[in-house]
Design a protein around this motif. Structure first.
Motif, PDB file in Angstrom:
ATOM      1  N   UNK A   1      44.708  23.983  -9.302  1.00  0.00           N
ATOM      2  CA  UNK A   1      43.358  23.911  -9.063  1.00  0.00           C
ATOM      3  C   UNK A   1      42.628  22.636  -9.389  1.00  0.00           C
ATOM      4  N   UNK A   2      41.946  21.988  -8.439  1.00  0.00           N
ATOM      5  CA  UNK A   2      41.051  21.011  -8.435  1.00  0.00           C
ATOM      6  C   UNK A   2      39.666  21.180  -8.997  1.00  0.00           C
ATOM      7  N   UNK A   3      38.846  20.414  -9.618  1.00  0.00           N
ATOM      8  CA  UNK A   3      37.579  20.837 -10.033  1.00  0.00           C
ATOM      9  C   UNK A   3      36.802  19.563  -9.981  1.00  0.00           C
TER      10      UNK A   3
ATOM     11  N   UNK B   1      35.096  13.970  -3.019  1.00  0.00           N
ATOM     12  CA  UNK B   1      34.135  13.827  -4.114  1.00  0.00           C
ATOM     13  C   UNK B   1      33.061  13.357  -3.617  1.00  0.00           C
TER      14      UNK B   1
ATOM     15  N   UNK C   1      29.907   8.363  -9.577  1.00  0.00           N
ATOM     16  CA  UNK C   1      30.563   7.342  -9.476  1.00  0.00           C
ATOM     17  C   UNK C   1      29.537   5.966  -9.312  1.00  0.00           C
TER      18      UNK C   1
ATOM     19  N   UNK D   1      43.165  -5.884  -6.786  1.00  0.00           N
ATOM     20  CA  UNK D   1      43.063  -4.233  -6.455  1.00  0.00           C
ATOM     21  C   UNK D   1      42.491  -3.750  -7.861  1.00  0.00           C
TER      22      UNK D   1
ATOM     23  N   UNK E   1      38.843  -1.778  -7.604  1.00  0.00           N
ATOM     24  CA  UNK E   1      38.793  -0.471  -7.997  1.00  0.00           C
ATOM     25  C   UNK E   1      38.202  -0.200  -9.429  1.00  0.00           C
TER      26      UNK E   1
ATOM     27  N   UNK F   1      57.836   3.903 -13.089  1.00  0.00           N
ATOM     28  CA  UNK F   1      57.353   5.005 -13.736  1.00  0.00           C
ATOM     29  C   UNK F   1      55.700   5.161 -12.825  1.00  0.00           C
ATOM     30  N   UNK F   2      55.271   6.492 -12.843  1.00  0.00           N
ATOM     31  CA  UNK F   2      54.176   6.764 -12.364  1.00  0.00           C
ATOM     32  C   UNK F   2      53.388   7.887 -13.442  1.00  0.00           C
TER      33      UNK F   2
ATOM     34  N   UNK G   1      45.732   6.504 -12.489  1.00  0.00           N
ATOM     35  CA  UNK G   1      47.120   6.304 -12.285  1.00  0.00           C
ATOM     36  C   UNK G   1      47.688   5.036 -12.225  1.00  0.00           C
TER      37      UNK G   1
ATOM     38  N   UNK H   1      50.830  -1.227  -9.513  1.00  0.00           N
ATOM     39  CA  UNK H   1      49.826  -0.423  -8.840  1.00  0.00           C
ATOM     40  C   UNK H   1      49.020   0.348  -9.466  1.00  0.00           C
ATOM     41  N   UNK H   2      47.731   0.551  -9.296  1.00  0.00           N
ATOM     42  CA  UNK H   2      46.938   1.558 -10.007  1.00  0.00           C
ATOM     43  C   UNK H   2      45.815   2.247  -9.026  1.00  0.00           C
ATOM     44  N   UNK H   3      45.635   3.302  -9.195  1.00  0.00           N
ATOM     45  CA  UNK H   3      44.385   3.925  -8.643  1.00  0.00           C
ATOM     46  C   UNK H   3      43.799   5.166  -9.436  1.00  0.00           C
ATOM     47  N   UNK H   4      42.690   5.639  -8.886  1.00  0.00           N
ATOM     48  CA  UNK H   4      42.016   6.649  -9.703  1.00  0.00           C
ATOM     49  C   UNK H   4      41.278   7.701  -8.980  1.00  0.00           C
ATOM     50  N   UNK H   5      40.759   8.920  -9.442  1.00  0.00           N
ATOM     51  CA  UNK H   5      40.094   9.824  -8.688  1.00  0.00           C
ATOM     52  C   UNK H   5      39.241  10.514  -9.635  1.00  0.00           C
ATOM     53  N   UNK H   6      38.383  11.183  -9.048  1.00  0.00           N
ATOM     54  CA  UNK H   6      37.416  11.970 -10.276  1.00  0.00           C
ATOM     55  C   UNK H   6      37.395  13.571 -10.142  1.00  0.00           C
ATOM     56  N   UNK H   7      38.174  13.993  -9.092  1.00  0.00           N
ATOM     57  CA  UNK H   7      38.630  15.468  -9.154  1.00  0.00           C
ATOM     58  C   UNK H   7      39.464  15.601 -10.119  1.00  0.00           C
ATOM     59  N   UNK H   8      39.181  16.657 -10.961  1.00  0.00           N
ATOM     60  CA  UNK H   8      39.963  17.013 -12.321  1.00  0.00           C
ATOM     61  C   UNK H   8      41.208  18.084 -11.709  1.00  0.00           C
ATOM     62  N   UNK H   9      42.358  17.658 -12.645  1.00  0.00           N
ATOM     63  CA  UNK H   9      43.414  18.559 -12.268  1.00  0.00           C
ATOM     64  C   UNK H   9      43.157  19.546 -13.164  1.00  0.00           C
TER      65      UNK H   9
END
Ligand code: SF4
Ligand code: SF4
Ligand code: SF4
Ligand SMILES: [Zn+2]
Lengths: 66, 778
Positions: free
Chosen positions: A24-26, A60, B409, B708, B712, B741-742, B753, B767-775
């Motif tokens: 689930x993503x939130x 997003x 953001x 990068x 970002x 490793x990741x 990440x 490398x690195x990246x990101x997101x805002x959606x929460x797992x």
């Protein structure tokens, strides 16, 4: 790509390949179930760069302007 | 924003006001549009614009009395545009004129038009199109009235015939040879017509009838009393206009046509029981409030046709059309890349902002626009109505924040960077060592400390030497990022902390190192004795330039947008440069007209694309190197390849090469510089035991990866957090292909990440990246 994940990424703790599973993503009060690669044993979820920068970024942004 | 405020602000922008010519034209022909069409030799489009407002374009193109010319902006330079000549060119160079008449369902009301001159016929056409049953009474044997007296060479009969063809396309009943008045000999009396018809338009022209004969009330001058706006007479269903109203000395074909339209509107309102007077200010001629800048327009005489009898050739027409200024305002759009970016102008933007703030559900289309403005206030400076788009955007941001509708953001990174600067990692406040009080406190600001920590140190030491009664030091951030982001509470909190620290130091005089801090302090604490380092230096003198002063440079000053109204400060910059022996040139837009470097309002975070456009545009305004006195201005210009100095680079010259071309530090380095500055000063100046450098993880980052990360906005501290957590818990993935490793970690709202490999001396970051959606887990 999918094949690649299955073949080359493994969970470090459990030492096994990843498999698609329900996650689930939130964001901003919205929740949605998706299928993502994760460790079948401990459940650690893997998000590849393409997904983060592509689809997830789109979602997003769309939610942010709602 | 309330509806009322919206209206007020919309009114401040005059861009949608018509040009003077159109406003002065009684039927408001779109002269600008027509002339623009001629410029492109599209006569057909031009004539259509005339036809839209005038039912008889072929006639009016020959005989218009051109009240528009009196209001033509071009007159202020040389001569007005030859509007009627150009109308003639449009008519003569278009082989067809199309008027689409959408027939309306017939209405059961009957209207009498008395007099078939231009005015009566116009009213007849207008009312006929609306579906009224129209009956015309004309005394002569032909319709047209006094235009029949105009000689053929001025008004060819063919033009009349072609224009009057429209009378056959609309169901009109035309009765010729009928003389109407209320004289006892009249065959048909006005009283009778008024009683049998639902409404009457009296437009008999300048025939010699005794006004008494109409049986209508008269005005003081002895003419029929006619309401100037509605054309109503003393009898409710009788309206009157045209030359009958204007009189033989003030005849005007275009005004007669305008009266026909006004009368038709009045009759329509009268028959629908609507108000005759409500919102009619824009009917007939009026004065436009449009502003058009004519600075720099070369005088050029009106084009005279080689053969006045024939009128303009097409070449002549185009040449005359090109004299037209195509009047509009857009003063602000011309100077602001941001305003230009969204392809409209503030009047539209204000409404979009308003709509954006009012919607509850659905997409907030204006978010991007609201957040991109750099709040620099240049628009207000150049706008004839002093409209400040920045204020509007900032207010909208506050509302978005309050409603929880601000996209996270946009300002997240800048706000976290600010929080770094207000935290223990950088914030610091002390009296000068050996002093129990401070007469003065130096507040260098967070960005100068990040860009040039060494200059901050030198400046502090210099001030301590020059000002003998105690110079305290306050490190921190003035809070402007929160203010720009619309975060009122956070801004208040930050201000409060600054104020508390300042009071603890005994409320000394404040010297700021950053022009933006200066403007914030001045605004927030009107009673605070605050001065900018530049005016101070101008007074106390500059540090000794040593044996080998810098060779004289040729520079242009880029004023910081937050000092727009600080003439004294700007003056001291020039004086200091003069003292240092450099040659100073001015940009066209400087001082109160200065432009923003793209950092203001957090534009760089909200919309990099526009920020870069701004930097580029500004950079191109001079070949010379820029001289700035704000660290962000300096670094922004340098980031896009513009050679730029900070004034402190000249005051404290180092042996370093290429000071002007050097790119500023990246985001991580900025934070490190601040933290290190604090530690160094603590140790070296106060002899305190500084906090240990906390980090025990070493990162190895290549140039490419570094870029990068900058793009970002991922900090080294974020990466360290990810790796530490992964190495600590073992929660990570292994890439079998390259043995890296990741891992990911979510310190606050963003999940980072990192792909890395442990090395002997640290961690190599791939490398690195990101997101805002929460797992959320499974
Ligand atoms: S300067 Fe801009 S905001 Fe002001 S009237 Fe002109 S177009 Fe409108
Ligand atoms: S210059 Fe052109 S647009 Fe401006 S008032 Fe004159 S005719 Fe109209
Ligand atoms: S960036 Fe400056 S000039 Fe442009 S709209 Fe915003 S405040 Fe006005
Ligand atoms: Zn596992």
């Amino acid at each position: 790509m999918d094949k690649q994940v299955q073949n080359i990424i493994i969970c470090n703790t459990c030492d096994i390949p990843l498999a698609l599973g329900k996650v689930t993503l939130a964001y901003l009060g919205n929740e949605f179930p998706v299928e993502l690669y994760k460790c079948p044993q401990c459940g650690l979820v893997y998000i590849p760069e393409e997904l983060a920068k592509g689809k997830m970024d789109q979602v997003e942004k769309a939610l942010e302007d709602k | 924003m309330e509806q009322k405020v919206l209206k007020e602000r919309e009114q401040q922008c005059v861009q949608e006001q018509p040009p003077g010519c159109t406003a002065a034209c009684p039927v408001h022909v779109d002269v600008r549009g027509m002339v623009a069409a001629i410029q492109k030799e599209d006569y057909k489009a031009g004539v259509q614009l005339l036809y839209k407002m005038v039912p008889f374009p072929r006639i009016i193109s020959r005989i218009c009395d051109q009240p528009c010319q009196q209001a033509c902006k071009r007159q202020e330079i040389d001569e007005s545009i030859a509007v009627n000549e150009l109308e003639k060119s449009c008519v003569d160079n278009s082989n067809e004129l199309i008027l689409n008449i959408t027939p309306m369902p017939p209405k059961d009301k009957t209207i009498a038009i008395i007099g078939a001159g231009l005015s009566g016929l116009t009213a007849a056409v207008e009312l006929g199109k609306k579906g009224y049953h129209v009956v015309i009474f004309e005394a002569k044997k032909l319709v047209g009235g006094s235009i029949r007296n105009i000689p053929e060479h001025q008004l060819p009969r063919q033009n009349i015939a072609d224009d009057f063809a429209i009378l056959k396309r609309i169901p009109l009943e035309i009765n010729l040879h009928v003389i109407v008045n209320n004289h006892k000999d009249a065959r048909t009396s006005l009283d009778h017509i008024s009683a049998t018809f639902d409404a009457v338009y009296l437009a008999t022209g300048c025939i010699e009838t005794n006004p008494h004969d109409w049986g209508l009330a008269l005005d003081v001058g002895g003419g029929i009393a006619i309401h100037p706006v509605t054309l109503a007479t003393s009898v409710p269903n009788i309206f009157a206009g045209g030359s009958l109203y204007l009189g033989p000395d003030h005849k005007s074909p275009i005004t007669s046509i305008s009266h026909g339209k006004i009368a038709a509107n009045s009759i329509d309102r009268f028959l629908q029981n609507a108000s005759l007077t409500a919102s009619r200010e824009k009917e007939g001629a009026f004065t436009s409030l449009l502003y058009t800048n004519i600075a720099g327009v070369e005088p050029q005489r009106r084009v005279r046709s080689a053969d006045p009898n024939k009128g303009y050739t097409t070449e002549e027409a185009v040449k005359e059309a090109k004299r037209c200024l195509l009047c509009e305002c857009l003063e602000c759009v011309k100077v602001c890349e941001y305003l230009a970016h969204f392809h409209a102008y503030p009047k539209r933007y204000v409404r979009e902002v308003y709509n954006n703030s009012s919607i509850v559900m659905g997409v907030h289309h204006a978010n991007k626009m609201i957040n991109a403005c750099n709040l620099c206030g240049l628009c207000e400076q150049v706008c004839p109505g002093n409209l400040n788009m920045g204020e509007i955007c900032q207010e909208a941001r506050r509302i978005m924040v309050k409603k929880g509708k601000m996209p996270p953001r946009v300002h997240d990174f800048a706000l976290r960077d600010m929080q770094f600067s207000t935290s223990e990692k950088f914030a610091f406040s002390r009296h000068q060592p050996g002093f129990a009080s401070s007469s003065t406190v130096f507040f260098p600001g967070c960005q100068l400390s990040a860009s040039s920590p060494e200059h901050v140190k030198s400046m502090y030491q210099f001030l301590c030497k020059k000002i003998t009664d105690g110079v305290g030091l306050m490190l921190g951030c003035c809070g402007v990022p929160a203010d720009w982001a619309g975060q009122e509470n956070l801004f208040k909190e930050t201000s409060k902390a600054i104020e508390d620290n300042w009071r603890k130091l005994g409320s000394p005089r404040v010297i700021t190192g950053c022009p933006t801090c200066y403007s914030v302090f001045k605004r927030e604490w009107p009673s605070m004795d605050v001065e900018s380092i530049w005016t101070v230096l101008d007074k106390i003198g500059l540090p000794d330039q040593g044996e080998e002063p810098l060779a004289p440079l040729k520079l242009v000053v880029h004023d910081a947008c937050t000092t727009r109204h600080e003439a004294a400060l700007q003056q001291s910059i020039r004086k200091i440069l003069h003292t240092l022996g450099h040659q100073v040139e001015e940009l066209e837009n400087s001082n109160e007209f200065t432009e923003c470097c793209g950092y203001g309002g957090l534009m760089l975070f909200a919309n990099k694309e526009i920020a870069h456009k701004m930097i580029k545009k500004r950079s191109q305004q001079s070949e010379n190197d820029f001289l700035t006195y704000c660290a962000m201005c300096r670094d922004n210009f340098a980031s896009q390849g513009k050679q730029s100095y900070h004034l402190l680079d000249l005051i404290f010259p180092t042996r370093q090469q290429d000071v002007a071309g050097k790119k500023g530090p990246g985001y991580s380095e900025r934070q490190e510089n601040r933290a290190r500055l604090k530690r160094t000063l603590q140790k070296e100046v106060w002899g305190e035991l500084a906090d240990k450098e906390q980090c025990n993880v070493t990162l190895i980052i290549s140039e490419n990866v570094r870029q990068t990360l900058e793009e970002l906005m991922i900090l080294d501290s974020d990466i360290i957090a990810v790796i530490s957590q992964a190495e600590h818990t073992g929660n990570k993935f292994k890439n079998m292909e390259n043995n890296s490793y990741i891992a990911s970690f979510k310190p606050a709202s963003v999940t980072y990440w990192v792909e890395y490999s442990p090395q002997e001396d640290g961690f190599l970051v791939h490398n690195a990246y990101s997101h805002r959606l929460e797992i959320k887990g499974s």
